[in-house]
Design a protein around this motif. Sequence first.
Motif, PDB file in Angstrom:
ATOM      1  N   GLN A   1     -16.340  22.207  15.164  1.00  0.00           N
ATOM      2  CA  GLN A   1     -15.505  22.629  16.297  1.00  0.00           C
ATOM      3  C   GLN A   1     -16.073  22.107  17.610  1.00  0.00           C
ATOM      4  N   ARG A   2     -17.394  22.164  17.764  1.00  0.00           N
ATOM      5  CA  ARG A   2     -18.035  21.659  18.979  1.00  0.00           C
ATOM      6  C   ARG A   2     -17.741  20.174  19.178  1.00  0.00           C
ATOM      7  N   ASP A   3     -17.870  19.391  18.118  1.00  0.00           N
ATOM      8  CA  ASP A   3     -17.615  17.959  18.215  1.00  0.00           C
ATOM      9  C   ASP A   3     -16.155  17.671  18.555  1.00  0.00           C
ATOM     10  N   ALA A   4     -15.233  18.417  17.944  1.00  0.00           N
ATOM     11  CA  ALA A   4     -13.811  18.214  18.225  1.00  0.00           C
ATOM     12  C   ALA A   4     -13.494  18.560  19.675  1.00  0.00           C
ATOM     13  N   ILE A   5     -14.066  19.636  20.182  1.00  0.00           N
ATOM     14  CA  ILE A   5     -13.812  20.026  21.579  1.00  0.00           C
ATOM     15  C   ILE A   5     -14.387  18.990  22.526  1.00  0.00           C
ATOM     16  N   ARG A   6     -15.569  18.466  22.236  1.00  0.00           N
ATOM     17  CA  ARG A   6     -16.158  17.434  23.101  1.00  0.00           C
ATOM     18  C   ARG A   6     -15.297  16.177  23.141  1.00  0.00           C
ATOM     19  N   GLU A   7     -14.760  15.789  21.985  1.00  0.00           N
ATOM     20  CA  GLU A   7     -13.881  14.619  21.955  1.00  0.00           C
ATOM     21  C   GLU A   7     -12.621  14.873  22.781  1.00  0.00           C
TER      22      GLU A   7
ATOM     23  N   PHE B   1     -10.050   0.634  38.667  1.00  0.00           N
ATOM     24  CA  PHE B   1     -11.206   1.506  38.815  1.00  0.00           C
ATOM     25  C   PHE B   1     -11.397   2.442  37.622  1.00  0.00           C
ATOM     26  N   ALA B   2     -10.523   2.347  36.666  1.00  0.00           N
ATOM     27  CA  ALA B   2     -10.606   3.242  35.503  1.00  0.00           C
ATOM     28  C   ALA B   2     -11.871   2.957  34.710  1.00  0.00           C
ATOM     29  N   GLN B   3     -12.313   3.959  34.010  1.00  0.00           N
ATOM     30  CA  GLN B   3     -13.507   3.789  33.188  1.00  0.00           C
ATOM     31  C   GLN B   3     -13.226   2.807  32.067  1.00  0.00           C
ATOM     32  N   GLU B   4     -14.273   2.114  31.663  1.00  0.00           N
ATOM     33  CA  GLU B   4     -14.110   1.169  30.569  1.00  0.00           C
ATOM     34  C   GLU B   4     -13.814   1.926  29.287  1.00  0.00           C
ATOM     35  N   GLU B   5     -13.096   1.258  28.396  1.00  0.00           N
ATOM     36  CA  GLU B   5     -12.799   1.864  27.102  1.00  0.00           C
ATOM     37  C   GLU B   5     -14.105   1.978  26.319  1.00  0.00           C
ATOM     38  N   THR B   6     -14.496   3.190  26.049  1.00  0.00           N
ATOM     39  CA  THR B   6     -15.701   3.430  25.258  1.00  0.00           C
ATOM     40  C   THR B   6     -15.312   4.277  24.056  1.00  0.00           C
ATOM     41  N   PRO B   7     -15.955   4.024  22.950  1.00  0.00           N
ATOM     42  CA  PRO B   7     -15.658   4.886  21.795  1.00  0.00           C
ATOM     43  C   PRO B   7     -16.083   6.313  22.094  1.00  0.00           C
ATOM     44  N   LEU B   8     -15.332   7.264  21.518  1.00  0.00           N
ATOM     45  CA  LEU B   8     -15.627   8.670  21.779  1.00  0.00           C
ATOM     46  C   LEU B   8     -16.963   9.081  21.186  1.00  0.00           C
ATOM     47  N   ARG B   9     -17.328   8.456  20.110  1.00  0.00           N
ATOM     48  CA  ARG B   9     -18.619   8.745  19.492  1.00  0.00           C
ATOM     49  C   ARG B   9     -19.528   7.549  19.739  1.00  0.00           C
TER      50      ARG B   9
ATOM     51  N   VAL C   1     -12.243  16.957  25.290  1.00  0.00           N
ATOM     52  CA  VAL C   1     -12.600  17.001  26.713  1.00  0.00           C
ATOM     53  C   VAL C   1     -12.768  15.590  27.253  1.00  0.00           C
ATOM     54  N   ALA C   2     -13.398  14.708  26.487  1.00  0.00           N
ATOM     55  CA  ALA C   2     -13.572  13.321  26.929  1.00  0.00           C
ATOM     56  C   ALA C   2     -12.216  12.629  27.098  1.00  0.00           C
ATOM     57  N   ILE C   3     -11.281  12.873  26.177  1.00  0.00           N
ATOM     58  CA  ILE C   3      -9.944  12.271  26.281  1.00  0.00           C
ATOM     59  C   ILE C   3      -9.222  12.803  27.511  1.00  0.00           C
ATOM     60  N   LEU C   4      -9.266  14.114  27.706  1.00  0.00           N
ATOM     61  CA  LEU C   4      -8.600  14.710  28.875  1.00  0.00           C
ATOM     62  C   LEU C   4      -9.228  14.229  30.178  1.00  0.00           C
ATOM     63  N   ASN C   5     -10.528  14.081  30.216  1.00  0.00           N
ATOM     64  CA  ASN C   5     -11.177  13.564  31.423  1.00  0.00           C
ATOM     65  C   ASN C   5     -10.768  12.122  31.694  1.00  0.00           C
ATOM     66  N   ASP C   6     -10.628  11.321  30.660  1.00  0.00           N
ATOM     67  CA  ASP C   6     -10.184   9.940  30.853  1.00  0.00           C
ATOM     68  C   ASP C   6      -8.750   9.887  31.359  1.00  0.00           C
TER      69      ASP C   6
END
Length: 119
Positions: free
Chosen positions: A32-38, A57-65, A40-45
């Motif tokens: 659950q922690r890992d899913a929530i972190r992923e 100026f957008a952040q570079e495409e980085t893998p979530l993991r 949050v990263a998507i929503l922040n992007d």
Amino acid sequence: MGFMTGFFGGFTLTASVLYLSVQVHRSTRIQQRDAIREQVAILNDISSPLGAYYRSFAQEETPLRKDTSKKPSAEELLKHQWNKEVETLATKALNLRWQDVSQTATEGFKTISRFVKRE
């Protein structure tokens, strides 16, 4: 002898069930922690103010993991934890002095016999 056998058998069964349920709960919480972190990263992007209007100026495409290997399953986590516990117990057994064990058992027997006789 029957009471002690039943008591320790029940204790062992209860302790095993509790241990396994805690480990399953722990692995579920990690997933659950890992899913929530992923998420949050998507929503922040998506909601990044820099990237929302100016894509340059957008952040570079980085893998979530960071690592591309898959996450271990609950079964693998339980196996790893079990192996760690067995290794710890084996190390304790190898470093054990049997004189200490016999003294402890003798004192335990004396204590139990005093309790039973109610001295």
